[in-house]
Design a protein around this motif. Structure first.
Motif, short mmCIF file in Angstrom:
data_model
loop_
_atom_site.label_atom_id
_atom_site.label_comp_id
_atom_site.label_asym_id
_atom_site.label_seq_id
_atom_site.Cartn_x
_atom_site.Cartn_y
_atom_site.Cartn_z
N PHE A 117 0.82 -1.22 0.00
CA PHE A 117 0.00 0.00 0.00
C PHE A 117 0.84 1.27 0.00
CE2 PHE A 117 0.55 -2.14 4.03
CZ PHE A 117 1.38 -1.22 4.67
N GLY A 158 11.46 5.60 3.71
CA GLY A 158 12.52 4.70 4.17
C GLY A 158 12.17 3.93 5.42
N THR A 191 8.68 1.68 12.46
CA THR A 191 9.25 0.56 11.70
C THR A 191 8.14 -0.36 11.21
OG1 THR A 191 10.68 -1.38 11.78
CG2 THR A 191 9.67 -0.73 13.86
N SER A 213 4.30 -0.33 12.50
CA SER A 213 3.29 -0.34 11.44
C SER A 213 2.69 -1.73 11.41
CB SER A 213 3.93 -0.01 10.09
OG SER A 213 4.48 1.28 10.16
N CYS A 332 3.42 10.05 2.86
CA CYS A 332 4.78 9.62 2.62
C CYS A 332 5.03 9.07 1.21
CB CYS A 332 5.14 8.66 3.74
SG CYS A 332 5.55 7.02 3.38
N1 SAH Z 1 9.21 2.16 7.10
C1 SAH Z 1 8.69 2.68 8.32
C2 SAH Z 1 8.58 4.17 8.28
C3 SAH Z 1 7.53 4.71 7.32
S1 SAH Z 1 6.32 5.39 8.30
C4 SAH Z 1 7.39 1.99 8.64
O1 SAH Z 1 6.93 1.21 7.85
O2 SAH Z 1 6.87 2.19 9.72
C5 SAH Z 1 5.03 5.64 7.26
C6 SAH Z 1 3.73 5.08 7.81
O3 SAH Z 1 2.72 5.27 6.85
C7 SAH Z 1 3.83 3.58 8.03
O4 SAH Z 1 3.03 3.24 9.15
C8 SAH Z 1 3.24 3.05 6.76
O5 SAH Z 1 2.82 1.73 6.89
C9 SAH Z 1 2.12 4.03 6.53
N2 SAH Z 1 1.63 4.09 5.16
C10 SAH Z 1 2.31 3.89 4.04
N3 SAH Z 1 1.50 3.99 2.96
C11 SAH Z 1 0.29 4.28 3.45
C12 SAH Z 1 -0.97 4.51 2.84
N4 SAH Z 1 -1.14 4.43 1.52
N5 SAH Z 1 -2.02 4.78 3.63
C13 SAH Z 1 -1.87 4.85 4.97
N6 SAH Z 1 -0.71 4.65 5.61
C14 SAH Z 1 0.36 4.34 4.85
#
Ligand code: SAH
Length: 351
Positions: A117, A158, A191, A213, A332
């Motif tokens: 996603f 990242g 993370t 996450s 992001c």
């Molecule tokens: N790699 C780390 C840091 C990124 S944080 C991580 O995965 O936690 C960015 C957050 O946004 C993460 O919780 C990720 O899962 C979430 N995210 C990424 N794409 C998204 C989307 N399309 N909709 C909602 N949350 C999303």
């Protein structure tokens, strides 16, 4: 090769200064200048001229360039595209809250975690940022906003655990009383669930907020969108969270992107409650931001609120994340992605 001073911790800088045959107090002087945003050695006016010249030849100061900047007209969110010395682009987002600006920073150019996603991972990993490049996002944003950043969230592009050593250097530096001096309690690190990284971070005992996450409540569901779950499953992830909490005493935050029909059912709420049992936890619900048409739709607002209520009734502490900067692609990876697409178009025009 010239050395990168902005990526050094105070200890490393002290060792370098010693190796230059300079008195120890010079390390503090240089550290202070660097962390106040000074980017030229001849502006470090309390250093002798000859030493400034030596540094000019032997060292450098990592500097980002503001490539683009967008201000939301809905709220005061400001999104930056910063250009790195090797011309790659990263995103940084400043969000205004009552307590001040919170800055969402990137730790890598792209990402290799492959969550289905997430936009940031679509083109894979280019490279990791060094500590100076991570820090300069904070310095540049402060300079532009004319205000101190009060909170940091490592939730940009990242996977911080995939760039562990530089992230640790950055955390020490941004927290240093001689530098920007942001308290660990005002820093969150997110993370996707790299278990060995969580364990190593626990050893440092920084009282930062760890964000996980989660996004799914069974291994099957989580593995379907997050490849990391095939390596470190839910059980090992939650075990690591327990150990992290024992080591730091800090509440852990669980990010949960709510996806219509996929993870927003009552069974999910019940499983979530049982997974987090015994942990001091906070659940942050994020209506998923659709990156492709048709796939991963957010539930209607009312359904997200109903899911939150179910979690609350099950004894969890759950909130729905405020949407900020929706008019400027503030999620992001979205801006960098748009830009990469533009570059492809541009390239194709020349064929
Ligand atoms: N790699 C780390 C840091 C990124 S944080 C991580 O995965 O936690 C960015 C957050 O946004 C993460 O919780 C990720 O899962 C979430 N995210 C990424 N794409 C998204 C989307 N399309 N909709 C909602 N949350 C999303």
């Amino acid at each position: 090769m010239r050395v990168d001073l902005k990526s050094m911790t105070m200890e490393e800088l002290s060792a370098y200064i010693k190796s230059c045959g300079q008195p120890a107090f010079r390390a503090k002087q240089i550290f202070r200048w660097l962390h106040r945003g000074v980017r030229r050695f001849d502006e470090m006016t309390d250093l002798p001229k000859a030493f400034q010249q030596k540094l000019e030849q032997e060292a450098y100061i990592t500097t980002l360039r503001q490539f683009e900047r967008y201000r939301s007209s809905i709220d005061d969110t400001v999104k930056y595209l910063f250009e790195l010395p090797d011309h790659h682009l990263i995103e940084t987002v400043a969000m205004k809250y009552n307590h001040g600006y919170s800055l969402c920073i990137s730790s890598q150019i792209g990402c290799r975690m492959g969550c289905a996603f997430c936009q940031s991972t679509k083109n894979g990993l280019v490279r990791s940022l060094n500590a100076g490049e991570i820090l300069d996002q904070v310095l540049k944003a402060q300079e532009d906003l004319g205000e101190r950043i009060s909170n940091i969230v490592m939730m940009g592009i990242g996977e911080p655990m995939d760039n562990f050593d530089e992230v640790i250097r950055f955390l020490k530096n941004v927290n240093d009383p001689e530098g920007i001096n942001i308290g660990y309690r005002h820093i969150s690190l997110s993370t996707c669930g790299v278990v060995p990284g969580i364990m190593k971070l626990a050893e440092h005992e920084f009282p930062i907020t760890l964000s996980i996450s989660l996004h799914g409540t069974t291994d099957e569901a989580r593995s379907a969108t997050m490849p990391i779950n095939r390596k470190y499953n839910l059980q090992s992830l939650l075990e690591a969270c327990r150990k992290y909490q024992e080591a730091t005493g800090r509440r852990i935050s669980f990010e949960y992107a709510v996806i219509e029909g996929i993870n927003d059912r009552y069974e999910d709420a019940k499983r979530l409650a049982s997974l987090l049992k015994g942990l001091l936890a906070h659940v942050n619900l994020i209506p998923v931001n659709p990156i492709e048409k048709g796939r991963f739709k957010p539930p209607k607002r009312g359904a997200v609120m109903a899911f939150q209520q179910q979690l609350t009734d099950l004894g969890l502490n759950a909130t729905i994340r405020r949407t900020l900067g929706s008019d400027i692609s503030a999620s992001c990876g979205q801006l960098r992605h748009k830009h990469l697409e533009k570059e492809v178009d541009h390239h194709e025009n020349y064929r």
